[in-house]
Design an enzyme around this catalytic site. Structure first.
Site, PDB file in Angstrom:
ATOM      1  N   TRP A   1      26.358  22.342   0.760  1.00 26.35           N
ATOM      2  CA  TRP A   1      27.701  22.886   0.588  1.00 26.35           C
ATOM      3  C   TRP A   1      28.102  23.031  -0.882  1.00 26.35           C
ATOM      4  CZ3 TRP A   1      32.947  20.487   0.238  1.00 26.35           C
ATOM      5  CH2 TRP A   1      33.952  21.394   0.561  1.00 26.35           C
TER       6      TRP A   1
ATOM      7  N   GLN B   1      24.499  17.145   0.173  1.00 26.56           N
ATOM      8  CA  GLN B   1      25.183  18.439   0.103  1.00 26.56           C
ATOM      9  C   GLN B   1      25.000  19.126  -1.258  1.00 26.56           C
ATOM     10  OE1 GLN B   1      26.583  20.005   2.579  1.00 26.56           O
ATOM     11  NE2 GLN B   1      26.213  18.346   3.999  1.00 26.56           N
TER      12      GLN B   1
ATOM     13  N   TRP C   1      25.487  28.259   6.269  1.00 22.16           N
ATOM     14  CA  TRP C   1      25.928  27.702   4.985  1.00 22.16           C
ATOM     15  C   TRP C   1      26.755  28.722   4.208  1.00 22.16           C
ATOM     16  CZ3 TRP C   1      25.474  22.659   3.917  1.00 22.16           C
ATOM     17  CH2 TRP C   1      24.548  21.917   4.672  1.00 22.16           C
TER      18      TRP C   1
ATOM     19  N   LYS D   1      18.098   5.646  14.900  1.00 19.16           N
ATOM     20  CA  LYS D   1      18.029   5.210  16.291  1.00 19.16           C
ATOM     21  C   LYS D   1      16.703   4.515  16.543  1.00 19.16           C
ATOM     22  CE  LYS D   1      20.939   8.542  18.616  1.00 19.16           C
ATOM     23  NZ  LYS D   1      20.841   9.958  18.868  1.00 19.16           N
TER      24      LYS D   1
ATOM     25  N   LYS E   1      17.287   3.008   5.762  1.00 21.71           N
ATOM     26  CA  LYS E   1      18.002   4.103   6.371  1.00 21.71           C
ATOM     27  C   LYS E   1      18.309   3.737   7.831  1.00 21.71           C
ATOM     28  CE  LYS E   1      17.616   9.004   7.051  1.00 21.71           C
ATOM     29  NZ  LYS E   1      16.824  10.194   7.160  1.00 21.71           N
TER      30      LYS E   1
ATOM     31  N   PRO F   1      33.624  21.226   5.968  1.00 24.49           N
ATOM     32  CA  PRO F   1      33.793  21.164   7.422  1.00 24.49           C
ATOM     33  C   PRO F   1      32.643  20.438   8.111  1.00 24.49           C
ATOM     34  CG  PRO F   1      32.985  23.332   6.772  1.00 24.49           C
ATOM     35  CD  PRO F   1      33.208  22.566   5.506  1.00 24.49           C
TER      36      PRO F   1
ATOM     37  N   ASP G   1      32.953  23.366  11.073  1.00 27.06           N
ATOM     38  CA  ASP G   1      31.780  24.216  10.902  1.00 27.06           C
ATOM     39  C   ASP G   1      31.215  24.448  12.301  1.00 27.06           C
ATOM     40  OD1 ASP G   1      29.900  25.589   9.499  1.00 27.06           O
ATOM     41  OD2 ASP G   1      28.728  23.843   8.918  1.00 27.06           O
TER      42      ASP G   1
END
Ligand SMILES: [Zn+2]
Ligand SMILES: [Zn+2]
Length: 778
Positions: free
Chosen positions: A561, A557, A521, A597, A594, A47, A86
């Site tokens: 997750w 993750q 989590w 902003k 990477k 999610p 989530d």
């Protein structure tokens, strides 16, 4: 007969028509309904949080998450694709804090927890529209109309069941532990959260002189966290290591013999050498008066030398300063030696308890403490050093290691099973299994699940204030039975649950809820069963849809997750909850940097979706590089990939339609007659059959890039060899057997190619299929 084909490469524009067609004809829903009762293939959607804008990395995950279920659906499986959201946790709270202009827990409580969580509940959906639009636009086919939502009471109730089960297995406990703690958020973080926030930083460390109480010498100890020095209670040596007295510039120092040169430099004279055990029990003077005073208050003896094997001579001085409130090893050895416990730092990370720096944030106090030590002649050196230090993954505050009371799941007790089940999972790439995940599991620590916050699944633990008896509530019904008068539809959130009490079954005392929420989590890791409100409902559905055949998320993750899915299913069901996991690399800019902003190199997903279109972005992600490698994303790279495959495919299709139209060629009125095929026809049809076999096998193994590259090679052969060599066969006036063979061959190739490429580029293939097949074959 056929619809005229535009030769412009405005794929993005045409995709909008396809989207409209899918929607109007309910194609996704039909693709699901038509396969009801077929063998199940299950995809779990990790999610996302809808309170953050989707970025280009999410286009990658949504593209990858879409292709395998699409492929399986075309293979006839009944594929579950239930979307999820989530919704709990610190990120949401921080967003709301910002919005309301609140800073910290005191201000939240003054504002009121009830309106605060109400705001959280609204804030969760801030970018829901944008997420749905993006998912739709990239052709991510999932059931977005009936998603699972982690804040819903049914979802929470399933988690309560899970926590009660974990408790019944003896795996839930409350401990005083040194935890990684964010002083701004005022809560502990779990190890997998900490793993996400390391940064390399330069700091000033301190080599400190502790004055011996029984001779004119100093123990030297090195620390990277000067702010822990006021809470020092002892020094620790290794009994089996050689120490020495060394003289330098008229002063005597005690330290590990092997480290004399690196600490004191050249020209130090070693006076004598002895084992660390000789130092044990000897007193030294506390560094600061406040330290001595705090220690005296505990009534215990401190400030002498102890020994433990964790002390090494790899760096420092071979003597470790121990502050049991701030270090895991420190806490353990100090407990073993019954040392005083002093914690001169408050829960906001400020110095406190009568130090001269009270009120200063620990990282700011470092400088002040070093200055004062220097003035007192107790600072030997203050070398700058660079190290990797954890920061709060949400609010970017430096974390501190801090003694807190916290609830834990005893992962260390099931480590062997975690490792065994991890080995059963097909990780793509395979290196994750024994590498990133295997290493993490080998060093697994207990999972600190409680959070001293507001917006989360409330920990369903009630504790007797008199005898300490613990009762874990596993359902709404159980709560209503124990505490009659509790409304059955009570919202399962803070603060509504906090006032509910019931009598202790052991002593009759008052049972009160531990006023904490749990790690979000745990929410997402519970989705295999909580999305069905299992075990209260849908037991059969759950059984049919567990474990997942396929999951895929980004590499970050692994400790997120992927880990919590495995951790929870191991606790509850003794098996992994997913079989195949494709781990995705990060999306970087064209130079391999990477996106941020700050650097101004972020690519807005819509700028590419609107211009090159969804198919092009999908195709780029599938074939640009192996999905687990970082991809160097740029609009130019997408255009290039689009031109090479989709452009060539489209031109070949346009060629076919142009001539078929001139000749009024209707493939349903003709057949592919073997005896009329030219060697070129046979060759391309043979290539086609090999292609189908290869792509099918690759997608079956979740080898997306390999499958895509086969398609690319084929389209090159089709265009550069077959069409180029056969062009004049379509020019003749009469429909000769050879011309028929040429048309039927090209038609067969294009039709098959549109099917086999459909999981990759569903928009364009839909359009081609509708035109060349459906206009004639109704
Ligand atoms: Zn924080
Ligand atoms: Zn009791």
């Amino acid at each position: 007969m056929y619809k005229k084909v535009s030769t412009t490469l405005d794929f993005a524009g045409r995709e909008k028509d396809t989207l409209a067609f899918w929607k109007q004809a309910r194609i996704f829903e039909k693709s699901v309904e038509l396969r009801r009762g077929a063998p199940a293939y299950t995809f779990y959607d990790g999610p996302p949080t809808a309170n953050g804008k989707p970025h280009i990395g999410h286009i990658l995950t949504r593209s990858i998450k879409d292709i395998i279920p699409r492929y399986r659906t075309m293979k006839g499986y009944d594929v579950l694709r239930k979307a999820g959201w989530d919704t709990h946790g610190l990120p949401v709270e921080l967003e709301v804090e910002k919005e309301l202009g609140l800073d910290g827990k005191e201000q939240i409580e003054a504002y009121g927890v009830t309106p605060f969580i109400q705001k959280c509940k609204e804030s969760v959906w801030k970018y829901k529209g944008e997420w749905e639009e993006m998912s739709d636009r990239v052709g991510f086919w999932a059931d977005m109309e009936n998603p699972y939502i982690t804040y819903e009471d049914n979802y929470i109730e399933s988690e309560w069941w899970a926590l009660k089960t974990i408790h019944e297995k003896g795996l839930l406990y409350k401990g005083h532990k040194i935890v990684p703690y964010c002083p701004r958020c005022g809560t502990a973080l779990s190890s997998h959260e900490v793993a996400q926030g390391y940064k390399d930083i330069k700091e000033t460390s301190a080599t400190v002189r502790f004055r011996c109480a029984d001779e004119d010498a100093y123990y030297l100890a090195w620390t990277t966290t000067p702010w822990t020095l006021p809470s020092n209670v002892c020094l620790c040596v290794n009994a089996h290591v050689e120490y020495c007295r060394a003289r330098k510039d008229g002063e005597t120092f005690i330290l590990a013999r092997d480290l004399v040169e690196s600490v004191l430099g050249e020209g130090a004279e070693i006076l004598d050498v002895f084992p660390g055990s000789d130092l044990v029990g000897r007193d030294y003077e506390p560094l600061f008066p406040c330290t001595g005073a705090a220690c005296a208050k505990t009534g215990k003896r401190g400030h002498y030398v102890i020994a433990d094997d964790y002390v090494t001579t790899t760096d420092g001085t071979g003597i470790v300063h121990n502050a049991p409130a701030f270090g895991e090893d420190d806490a353990r050895v100090c407990k073993e030696h019954d040392m005083p416990f002093i914690q001169l730092v408050d829960t906001r990370g400020n110095m406190c308890g009568g130090t001269p720096w009270d009120g200063a944030f620990v990282k700011d106090a470092d400088k002040l403490i070093l200055r004062d030590l220097r003035e007192a002649g107790l600072l030997f050196a203050a070398p700058e050093f660079e190290h990797s230090y954890p920061f709060c993954w949400r609010c970017d505050t430096p974390l501190i290691y801090y003694a807190r009371q916290s609830w834990f799941i005893k992962m260390t007790a099931i480590r062997d099973r975690l490792m065994e089940y991890n080995r059963r999972i097909n990780w793509i790439p395979e290196t994750i299994k024994e590498g990133r995940m295997g290493n993490f599991l080998e060093n697994v620590i207990d999972w600190g699940i409680s959070r001293e916050r507001y917006w989360g699944t409330p920990l369903p633990v009630w504790v007797c204030k008199d005898c300490g008896h613990v009762h874990v509530i596993g359902s709404r019904k159980e709560l209503c039975q124990l505490a009659p008068g509790t409304p059955e539809d009570l919202e399962l959130h803070k603060p509504f649950l906090d006032p509910i009490t019931f009598p202790c079954e052991k002593c009759g005392g008052e049972m009160r809820r531990e006023p904490v929420v749990i790690d979000c989590w745990f929410d997402s890791g519970s989705m295999p069963f909580a999305q069905w409100h299992y075990p209260f409902e849908n037991k059969e559905l759950f059984a049919r849809r567990y474990p997942a055949n396929f999951i895929s998320e980004a590499v970050d993750q692994t400790r997120g997750w992927f880990y919590t899915l495995l951790a929870i299913s191991t606790c509850l069901f003794d098996e992994p909850s997913f079989q195949n996991c494709l781990v995705l690399g990060l999306v970087q800019d064209k130079d391999g940097l990477k996106m941020s902003k700050h650097k101004g190199n972020v690519v807005d997903p819509w700028s590419v979706l609107d211009k090159q279109g969804a198919d092009a972005v999908r195709w780029y992600f599938y074939t640009g590089s192996m999905p687990w490698l970082p991809s160097r994303f740029s609009p130019e790279a997408v255009s290039e990939a689009q031109r090479k495959f989709m452009g060539t495919f489209w031109n070949t299709y346009a060629f076919y339609v142009l001539y078929a139209d001139i000749d009024g060629f209707d493939p349903t009125a003709h057949a592919l007659r073997r005896e009329n095929l030219s060697p070129m026809d046979k060759w391309i049809l043979s290539r086609l059959n090999s292609l189908v076999k290869a792509v099918d096998a690759y997608l079956g193994d979740i080898r997306i890039t390999e499958a895509g590259r086969e398609l690319q090679r084929f389209i090159d052969d089709l265009s550069n060899w077959y069409v180029r060599r056969c062009r004049d066969r379509y020019w003749g006036k009469d429909m000769t057997p050879d011309k028929e063979a040429a048309y039927m061959t090209l038609f067969t190739v294009l039709k098959t190619l549109s099917l086999i490429s459909a999981p990759f580029i569903p928009f364009m293939t839909e359009e081609i299929y509708q035109n060349i097949v459906r206009t004639v074959d109704k």
